[in-house]
Design a protein around this motif. Structure first.
Motif, PDB file in Angstrom:
ATOM      1  N   TRP A   1      -2.532  -3.269  -3.270  1.00 28.07           N
ATOM      2  CA  TRP A   1      -2.578  -4.344  -4.253  1.00 28.07           C
ATOM      3  C   TRP A   1      -1.707  -5.508  -3.779  1.00 28.07           C
ATOM      4  O   TRP A   1      -0.830  -5.344  -2.931  1.00 28.07           O
ATOM      5  CB  TRP A   1      -2.141  -3.860  -5.633  1.00 28.07           C
ATOM      6  CG  TRP A   1      -0.669  -3.588  -5.817  1.00 28.07           C
ATOM      7  CD1 TRP A   1       0.290  -4.480  -6.237  1.00 28.07           C
ATOM      8  CD2 TRP A   1       0.031  -2.351  -5.610  1.00 28.07           C
ATOM      9  NE1 TRP A   1       1.518  -3.865  -6.302  1.00 28.07           N
ATOM     10  CE2 TRP A   1       1.392  -2.575  -5.923  1.00 28.07           C
ATOM     11  CE3 TRP A   1      -0.378  -1.075  -5.185  1.00 28.07           C
ATOM     12  CZ2 TRP A   1       2.352  -1.562  -5.830  1.00 28.07           C
ATOM     13  CZ3 TRP A   1       0.574  -0.080  -5.089  1.00 28.07           C
ATOM     14  CH2 TRP A   1       1.917  -0.319  -5.413  1.00 28.07           C
TER      15      TRP A   1
ATOM     16  N   GLY B   1      -0.552  -0.819  -8.573  1.00 24.94           N
ATOM     17  CA  GLY B   1      -1.926  -1.264  -8.502  1.00 24.94           C
ATOM     18  C   GLY B   1      -2.627  -1.180  -9.841  1.00 24.94           C
ATOM     19  O   GLY B   1      -3.635  -1.861 -10.062  1.00 24.94           O
TER      20      GLY B   1
ATOM     21  N   ARG C   1      -8.285   5.343 -14.955  1.00 24.48           N
ATOM     22  CA  ARG C   1      -7.668   6.064 -13.850  1.00 24.48           C
ATOM     23  C   ARG C   1      -8.169   7.506 -13.815  1.00 24.48           C
ATOM     24  O   ARG C   1      -8.353   8.098 -12.765  1.00 24.48           O
ATOM     25  CB  ARG C   1      -6.145   6.026 -13.997  1.00 24.48           C
ATOM     26  CG  ARG C   1      -5.596   4.598 -13.984  1.00 24.48           C
ATOM     27  CD  ARG C   1      -4.116   4.597 -13.680  1.00 24.48           C
ATOM     28  NE  ARG C   1      -3.302   5.167 -14.741  1.00 24.48           N
ATOM     29  CZ  ARG C   1      -2.897   4.494 -15.781  1.00 24.48           C
ATOM     30  NH1 ARG C   1      -3.242   3.244 -15.959  1.00 24.48           N
ATOM     31  NH2 ARG C   1      -2.131   5.056 -16.699  1.00 24.48           N
TER      32      ARG C   1
ATOM     33  N   ARG D   1      -3.634  -4.291 -12.262  1.00 25.71           N
ATOM     34  CA  ARG D   1      -4.938  -4.959 -12.299  1.00 25.71           C
ATOM     35  C   ARG D   1      -5.779  -4.449 -13.457  1.00 25.71           C
ATOM     36  O   ARG D   1      -6.453  -5.215 -14.155  1.00 25.71           O
ATOM     37  CB  ARG D   1      -5.686  -4.709 -10.976  1.00 25.71           C
ATOM     38  CG  ARG D   1      -5.038  -5.325  -9.766  1.00 25.71           C
ATOM     39  CD  ARG D   1      -5.626  -4.751  -8.506  1.00 25.71           C
ATOM     40  NE  ARG D   1      -5.511  -3.307  -8.474  1.00 25.71           N
ATOM     41  CZ  ARG D   1      -5.890  -2.549  -7.442  1.00 25.71           C
ATOM     42  NH1 ARG D   1      -6.441  -3.115  -6.386  1.00 25.71           N
ATOM     43  NH2 ARG D   1      -5.734  -1.243  -7.468  1.00 25.71           N
ATOM     44  N   ASP D   2      -5.780  -3.131 -13.666  1.00 25.14           N
ATOM     45  CA  ASP D   2      -6.552  -2.555 -14.770  1.00 25.14           C
ATOM     46  C   ASP D   2      -6.073  -3.085 -16.116  1.00 25.14           C
ATOM     47  O   ASP D   2      -6.865  -3.420 -16.999  1.00 25.14           O
ATOM     48  CB  ASP D   2      -6.442  -1.033 -14.773  1.00 25.14           C
ATOM     49  CG  ASP D   2      -7.201  -0.392 -13.619  1.00 25.14           C
ATOM     50  OD1 ASP D   2      -8.120  -1.052 -13.083  1.00 25.14           O
ATOM     51  OD2 ASP D   2      -6.875   0.743 -13.262  1.00 25.14           O
TER      52      ASP D   2
ATOM     53  N   ASP E   1      -8.433  -8.298  -8.276  1.00 21.76           N
ATOM     54  CA  ASP E   1      -6.998  -8.477  -8.051  1.00 21.76           C
ATOM     55  C   ASP E   1      -6.702  -9.971  -7.982  1.00 21.76           C
ATOM     56  O   ASP E   1      -6.779 -10.590  -6.928  1.00 21.76           O
ATOM     57  CB  ASP E   1      -6.580  -7.782  -6.757  1.00 21.76           C
ATOM     58  CG  ASP E   1      -5.065  -7.745  -6.573  1.00 21.76           C
ATOM     59  OD1 ASP E   1      -4.350  -8.422  -7.346  1.00 21.76           O
ATOM     60  OD2 ASP E   1      -4.593  -7.046  -5.660  1.00 21.76           O
TER      61      ASP E   1
ATOM     62  N   ASP F   1       0.842  -1.193   0.000  1.00 14.16           N
ATOM     63  CA  ASP F   1       0.000   0.000   0.000  1.00 14.16           C
ATOM     64  C   ASP F   1       0.875   1.239   0.000  1.00 14.16           C
ATOM     65  O   ASP F   1       1.996   1.228   0.512  1.00 14.16           O
ATOM     66  CB  ASP F   1      -1.001  -0.002   1.159  1.00 14.16           C
ATOM     67  CG  ASP F   1      -0.329   0.010   2.518  1.00 14.16           C
ATOM     68  OD1 ASP F   1       0.148   1.084   2.918  1.00 14.16           O
ATOM     69  OD2 ASP F   1      -0.287  -1.041   3.186  1.00 14.16           O
TER      70      ASP F   1
ATOM     71  N   ARG G   1     -11.313   4.989 -11.306  1.00 11.26           N
ATOM     72  CA  ARG G   1     -11.533   3.557 -11.081  1.00 11.26           C
ATOM     73  C   ARG G   1     -10.271   2.889 -10.602  1.00 11.26           C
ATOM     74  O   ARG G   1      -9.192   3.331 -10.916  1.00 11.26           O
ATOM     75  CB  ARG G   1     -12.010   2.892 -12.361  1.00 11.26           C
ATOM     76  CG  ARG G   1     -13.439   3.226 -12.677  1.00 11.26           C
ATOM     77  CD  ARG G   1     -14.028   2.182 -13.591  1.00 11.26           C
ATOM     78  NE  ARG G   1     -13.892   0.864 -12.975  1.00 11.26           N
ATOM     79  CZ  ARG G   1     -14.130  -0.277 -13.608  1.00 11.26           C
ATOM     80  NH1 ARG G   1     -14.479  -0.267 -14.853  1.00 11.26           N
ATOM     81  NH2 ARG G   1     -14.003  -1.434 -12.999  1.00 11.26           N
TER      82      ARG G   1
ATOM     83  N   GLU H   1     -16.255  -5.373 -12.239  1.00 14.69           N
ATOM     84  CA  GLU H   1     -15.596  -5.020 -10.984  1.00 14.69           C
ATOM     85  C   GLU H   1     -14.094  -5.245 -11.096  1.00 14.69           C
ATOM     86  O   GLU H   1     -13.644  -6.216 -11.713  1.00 14.69           O
ATOM     87  CB  GLU H   1     -16.164  -5.876  -9.859  1.00 14.69           C
ATOM     88  CG  GLU H   1     -15.484  -5.665  -8.508  1.00 14.69           C
ATOM     89  CD  GLU H   1     -15.949  -6.660  -7.467  1.00 14.69           C
ATOM     90  OE1 GLU H   1     -15.471  -6.606  -6.336  1.00 14.69           O
ATOM     91  OE2 GLU H   1     -16.797  -7.511  -7.814  1.00 14.69           O
TER      92      GLU H   1
ATOM     93  N   TYR I   1      -2.836   6.830  -1.433  1.00 16.49           N
ATOM     94  CA  TYR I   1      -3.558   6.185  -2.520  1.00 16.49           C
ATOM     95  C   TYR I   1      -4.774   5.410  -2.031  1.00 16.49           C
ATOM     96  O   TYR I   1      -5.747   5.260  -2.746  1.00 16.49           O
ATOM     97  CB  TYR I   1      -2.614   5.255  -3.291  1.00 16.49           C
ATOM     98  CG  TYR I   1      -1.827   5.970  -4.365  1.00 16.49           C
ATOM     99  CD1 TYR I   1      -1.981   5.658  -5.694  1.00 16.49           C
ATOM    100  CD2 TYR I   1      -0.941   6.984  -4.033  1.00 16.49           C
ATOM    101  CE1 TYR I   1      -1.257   6.313  -6.683  1.00 16.49           C
ATOM    102  CE2 TYR I   1      -0.213   7.653  -5.002  1.00 16.49           C
ATOM    103  CZ  TYR I   1      -0.381   7.319  -6.326  1.00 16.49           C
ATOM    104  OH  TYR I   1       0.324   7.989  -7.291  1.00 16.49           O
ATOM    105  N   ASN I   2      -4.707   4.866  -0.820  1.00 18.16           N
ATOM    106  CA  ASN I   2      -5.820   4.106  -0.248  1.00 18.16           C
ATOM    107  C   ASN I   2      -6.294   3.008  -1.194  1.00 18.16           C
ATOM    108  O   ASN I   2      -7.482   2.799  -1.394  1.00 18.16           O
ATOM    109  CB  ASN I   2      -6.991   5.041   0.103  1.00 18.16           C
ATOM    110  CG  ASN I   2      -8.027   4.356   0.982  1.00 18.16           C
ATOM    111  OD1 ASN I   2      -7.682   3.485   1.779  1.00 18.16           O
ATOM    112  ND2 ASN I   2      -9.281   4.754   0.852  1.00 18.16           N
ATOM    113  N   ASP I   3      -5.335   2.322  -1.813  1.00 17.25           N
ATOM    114  CA  ASP I   3      -5.677   1.302  -2.805  1.00 17.25           C
ATOM    115  C   ASP I   3      -4.565   0.265  -2.832  1.00 17.25           C
ATOM    116  O   ASP I   3      -3.708   0.268  -3.713  1.00 17.25           O
ATOM    117  CB  ASP I   3      -5.864   1.946  -4.169  1.00 17.25           C
ATOM    118  CG  ASP I   3      -6.362   0.949  -5.206  1.00 17.25           C
ATOM    119  OD1 ASP I   3      -6.976  -0.058  -4.813  1.00 17.25           O
ATOM    120  OD2 ASP I   3      -6.136   1.180  -6.408  1.00 17.25           O
TER     121      ASP I   3
END
Length: 213
Positions: free
Chosen positions: A77, A94, A209, A97-98, A159, A69, A213, A156, A73-75
């Motif tokens: 992976w 992260g 992004r 994943r996209d 990950d 983490d 998302r 959705e 960013y609070n996201d």
């Protein structure tokens, strides 16, 4: 160059630390055993930990799943740590994943194992996919910044590296994504990746992004 503190959390509760570049949007080596928190952001502290990038990567069974983490960013992976090299094996961002969901399909083989592939018929590891196709590929990404002619429900964000230890997830397919996705997934210790390079390798998921998302 703007950087944030990246924390790598291991299954045994220990942590290592690294810098995350806000320019190329990924973390980079070296790793550190300590960090300092002060002001508006944290920073790595102490001497960098020695790595052994010249050695071959550990076998898949020996790679350690970790969670990364980054401040602000609070996201978080999921990624993999290589004990032999004493370095991360990836993914380093992260946003990986996209790109996975923009590029790959997900389907099961005849034994029920989930594989990634460019299509629903052949996996990245070379196995034929004759089993159940799964919802994974986000077809919204195929349109880039353009609007599709008909509304498409976005998939959705998933990950798959979080499923590294699941018996129905193909590890070979996951490891291959780091090699076959855009070059900016490769960590450069000297951080020589330029903004034009970043734009060239941003991939099909860049617009998501922009939408948060």
């Amino acid at each position: 160059m703007g950087t944030w503190l990246a924390t790598i959390r291991f299954p045994d509760g220990t942590c290592k630390y690294a810098r995350y570049s806000t320019v190329v949007e990924e973390m980079y080596h070296p790793l550190y055993a300590e960090c300092s928190i002060g002001g508006d952001r944290g920073e790595v502290a102490g001497e960098p930990l020695p790595g052994r990038p010249e050695l071959p990567r550990s076998a898949a069974a020996d790679l350690v799943p970790v969670v990364i983490d980054v401040e602000s960013y609070n996201d978080a992976w999921h990624a993999l740590y290589c004990p032999r090299r004493a370095l991360l094996a990836g993914p380093f961002s992260g946003f990986h994943r996209d790109r996975m969901q923009a590029e790959f399909e997900l389907a099961r083989d005849e034994h029920g194992v989930r594989h990634l592939g460019w299509s629903e018929s052949t996996s990245l590891c070379g196995r034929p996919l004759t089993g159940e196709p799964l919802v994974f590929h986000d077809h919204l990404a195929d349109w880039g910044p353009m609007e599709p002619p008909e509304p498409i429900e976005p998939v959705e964000v998933i990950d798959l590296y979080a499923d590294w230890d699941e018996p129905d997830m193909c590890r070979a397919c996951l490891l291959t994504t780091v090699a076959v996705l855009p070059e900016r997934d490769v960590v450069r210790p000297d951080m020589t990746l330029t903004m034009p390079d970043r734009a060239r390798t941003a991939g099909a998921g860049w617009w998501r992004r922009l939408l948060g998302r």
